[in-house]
Design a protein around this motif. Structure first.
Motif, mmCIF file in Angstrom:
data_model
loop_
_atom_site.group_PDB
_atom_site.id
_atom_site.type_symbol
_atom_site.label_atom_id
_atom_site.label_comp_id
_atom_site.label_asym_id
_atom_site.label_seq_id
_atom_site.Cartn_x
_atom_site.Cartn_y
_atom_site.Cartn_z
ATOM 1 N N ASP A 119 0.812 -1.226 0.000
ATOM 2 C CA ASP A 119 0.000 0.000 0.000
ATOM 3 C C ASP A 119 0.848 1.280 0.000
ATOM 4 O OD1 ASP A 119 -2.306 -1.417 -0.111
ATOM 5 O OD2 ASP A 119 -2.729 -1.298 2.048
ATOM 6 N N ALA A 142 2.711 1.748 -3.213
ATOM 7 C CA ALA A 142 1.822 2.214 -4.274
ATOM 8 C C ALA A 142 1.578 3.713 -4.147
ATOM 9 C CB ALA A 142 0.504 1.443 -4.225
ATOM 10 N N LEU A 143 1.364 4.172 -2.923
ATOM 11 C CA LEU A 143 1.179 5.606 -2.709
ATOM 12 C C LEU A 143 2.430 6.385 -3.105
ATOM 13 C CD1 LEU A 143 -0.454 7.985 -1.631
ATOM 14 C CD2 LEU A 143 0.442 7.464 0.659
ATOM 15 N N TRP A 174 -6.201 3.095 -6.670
ATOM 16 C CA TRP A 174 -5.514 2.923 -5.381
ATOM 17 C C TRP A 174 -6.460 3.250 -4.225
ATOM 18 C CZ3 TRP A 174 -4.339 6.582 -1.582
ATOM 19 C CH2 TRP A 174 -3.511 6.120 -0.555
ATOM 20 N N ARG A 175 -7.228 4.359 -4.369
ATOM 21 C CA ARG A 175 -8.173 4.731 -3.310
ATOM 22 C C ARG A 175 -9.250 3.661 -3.128
ATOM 23 N NH1 ARG A 175 -7.524 9.974 -5.410
ATOM 24 N NH2 ARG A 175 -9.379 9.769 -6.713
ATOM 25 N N GLY A 177 -8.764 0.604 -3.491
ATOM 26 C CA GLY A 177 -8.134 -0.586 -2.908
ATOM 27 C C GLY A 177 -8.054 -1.750 -3.857
ATOM 28 N N PRO A 227 -6.481 -4.507 -5.584
ATOM 29 C CA PRO A 227 -5.221 -5.196 -5.269
ATOM 30 C C PRO A 227 -4.266 -5.272 -6.457
ATOM 31 C CG PRO A 227 -7.117 -6.583 -4.692
ATOM 32 C CD PRO A 227 -7.637 -5.355 -5.350
ATOM 33 N N ILE A 233 -2.703 -1.804 -6.991
ATOM 34 C CA ILE A 233 -1.780 -1.526 -5.884
ATOM 35 C C ILE A 233 -0.497 -2.327 -6.058
ATOM 36 C CG2 ILE A 233 -1.426 -1.857 -3.399
ATOM 37 C CD1 ILE A 233 -4.386 -1.090 -3.042
ATOM 38 N N SER A 234 -0.636 -3.592 -6.441
ATOM 39 C CA SER A 234 0.539 -4.443 -6.655
ATOM 40 C C SER A 234 1.400 -3.919 -7.802
ATOM 41 C CB SER A 234 0.070 -5.870 -6.932
ATOM 42 O OG SER A 234 1.173 -6.690 -7.190
ATOM 43 N N ALA A 246 3.173 -0.696 -6.639
ATOM 44 C CA ALA A 246 4.276 -1.030 -5.732
ATOM 45 C C ALA A 246 5.454 -1.594 -6.520
ATOM 46 C CB ALA A 246 3.806 -2.025 -4.674
#
Length: 198
Positions: free
Chosen positions: A148, A151-152, A174-175, A177, A179, A182-183, A186
């Motif tokens: 997480d 990703a941010l 991303w907000r 969520g 996955p 986000i992956s 990241a």
């Protein structure tokens, strides 16, 4: 802080630039020593002045010793010759001061050369290496906590063109969520630092 990447290509580039920086410093240190030695060659006149002054003093001292045996005027003549020997002391002192000044100049030249050579290292190479080490160290710590935060960080630091590969709204994903997004984010952040995903 982590100074080197985990991926071979980025690691090889870092090692190459570190080697270039060290070679640069070593080369200029060698040049500084050459310049210092060249300036120290100018000490020859100072040594000759010291030798000449010492010889002059010895000559006058010997002459004064011999003159002291001359009847009637020996003591006066010896005193005059002793005073003449002080010219030798002046020459010795001047030669010693010249050697001191040349020694200081030689050291100054060497210090200036080394200082000038360090400017690009301190202005360019060093800040980039420490910025990388700080960012990579943070990324490794975030990697251990989950994707997480990475990703941010990708959303805030990677170029928009790179983020657009994921989709038109990576921040919304991303907000929400998602996955997979986000992956991917990241992984992009880790890859930008030459780090492995896991």
């Amino acid at each position: 802080m982590r100074f080197y990447a985990e991926r071979p290509i980025r690691l090889a580039g870092q090692l190459l630039f570190d080697l270039i920086a060290l070679t640069w410093i070593a080369g200029f240190a060698w040049l500084a020593e050459l310049a210092r030695s060249a300036v120290l060659e100018l000490r020859a006149p100072g040594h000759r002045m010291i030798e000449a002054g010492g010889g002059l003093r010895t000559t006058f001292t010997d002459a004064a010793h011999s003159a002291s045996g001359v009847p009637f005027v020996g003591d006066d003549l010896a005193g005059a010759l002793v005073r003449g020997g002080s010219a030798g002391d002046v020459l010795v002192d001047a030669g010693a001061r010249l050697l001191e000044v040349i020694g200081l100049a030689a050291t100054g030249v060497a210090v200036v050369i080394v200082a000038v050579s360090l400017i690009p290292v301190l202005a360019v190479w060093s800040p980039r290496r420490f910025r990388y080490a700080h960012a990579a160290g943070e990324a490794v710590a975030m990697r251990a906590q989950g994707p997480d935060l990475l990703a941010l960080r990708a959303l805030t630091e990677l170029p928009h063109q790179q983020l657009a590969r994921i989709g038109t709204e990576p921040a919304s994903a991303w907000r929400s969520g998602e996955p997979e997004v986000i992956s991917q984010l990241a992984g992009m952040r880790l890859a930008s630092l030459g780090l492995r995903v896991s």
